[in-house]
Design an enzyme around this catalytic site. Structure first.
Site, PDB file in Angstrom:
ATOM      1  N   CYS A  10       0.850  -1.196   0.000  1.00  0.00           N
ATOM      2  CA  CYS A  10       0.000   0.000   0.000  1.00  0.00           C
ATOM      3  C   CYS A  10       0.888   1.250   0.000  1.00  0.00           C
ATOM      4  O   CYS A  10       1.805   1.359   0.806  1.00  0.00           O
ATOM      5  CB  CYS A  10      -0.874  -0.046   1.245  1.00  0.00           C
ATOM      6  SG  CYS A  10      -1.734   1.489   1.598  1.00  0.00           S
ATOM      7  N   CYS A  33      -1.691 -11.136  -6.655  1.00  0.00           N
ATOM      8  CA  CYS A  33      -2.007 -12.245  -5.756  1.00  0.00           C
ATOM      9  C   CYS A  33      -1.952 -11.701  -4.333  1.00  0.00           C
ATOM     10  O   CYS A  33      -0.878 -11.442  -3.807  1.00  0.00           O
ATOM     11  CB  CYS A  33      -0.976 -13.344  -5.989  1.00  0.00           C
ATOM     12  SG  CYS A  33      -1.297 -14.821  -5.042  1.00  0.00           S
TER      13      CYS A  33
HETATM   14 ZN   LIG Z   1      -2.364   0.991   3.778  1.00  0.00          ZN
END
Ligand SMILES: [Zn+2]
Length: 192
Positions: free
Chosen positions: A157, A180
């Site tokens: 992220c 994945c």
């Molecule tokens: Zn995050």
């Protein structure tokens, strides 16, 4: 005896009909799974991902970095999610319920809630991990990973740095991408 004959043949016919229907249903599923979107459709999915984000969820989509100490994340997250997100652990295949999730909606980072994928980008890769053929543009960063002596591309992220999974180039057309993902690193927000 003669009275039983039509019943018997009816049973056989019904079984045969059901078998055909089963085959037809399977064929439909396989046919649907193989129907790949066009490159233009994938572009639209990437551009218009917000259309699948439930407005009532009040998700912050800013890319301002979220940085917390290991101790702070440990307090905020379930142990298994913490291990995946910040220790790059991998969950067992077929162990997470998001593998079967089929509703419309958005998959957000389990740590900071940044939207990472939409339901339109999800497909069944048969690997046992939630898989996507595209991701929300600009919300993920990648790095090379040689942990298993095989070069792989790790991704995380962009906002909190939480590890999500690995991206491969054996996904379906037109992108050929296979993101994945660990289900433990995601949270699903249904559109409705
Ligand atoms: Zn995050």
């Amino acid at each position: 005896m003669s009275g039983e004959q039509p019943v018997k043949s009816l049973k056989i016919n019904r079984r045969a009909a059901l078998a055909h229907l089963g085959g037809l249903a399977l064929w439909c599923c396989v046919g649907r799974a193989q129907a790949a979107p066009t490159a233009a459709e994938v572009d639209q999915m990437r551009k218009h991902w917000r259309e699948l984000l439930n407005p009532r969820a009040e998700i912050d989509t800013s890319l301002t970095p979220v940085r917390k100490s290991a101790e702070e994340w440990r307090k905020l997250l379930p142990k298994e999610s913490y291990e995946v997100l910040f220790k790059e652990d991998t969950e067992e295949p077929y162990s997470n319920h998001l593998n079967q999730e089929k509703r419309d909606g958005v998959y957000v980072c389990r740590a900071c809630s940044l939207p990472l994928f939409t339901s339109a980008m999800k497909y069944d890769s048969g690997t046992g991990w939630p898989s996507f053929f595209a991701s929300i543009p600009g919300h993920m960063e990648t790095k090379e990973d040689n942990f298993l002596w095989i070069p792989r591309t790790e991704y995380h992220c962009v906002r909190c740095g939480g590890h999500q999974g690995h991206v491969f180039d054996d996904g379906p057309p037109p992108t050929r991408e296979r993101w994945c993902n660990n289900g433990l690193a995601l949270r699903f927000i249904a559109l409705k």
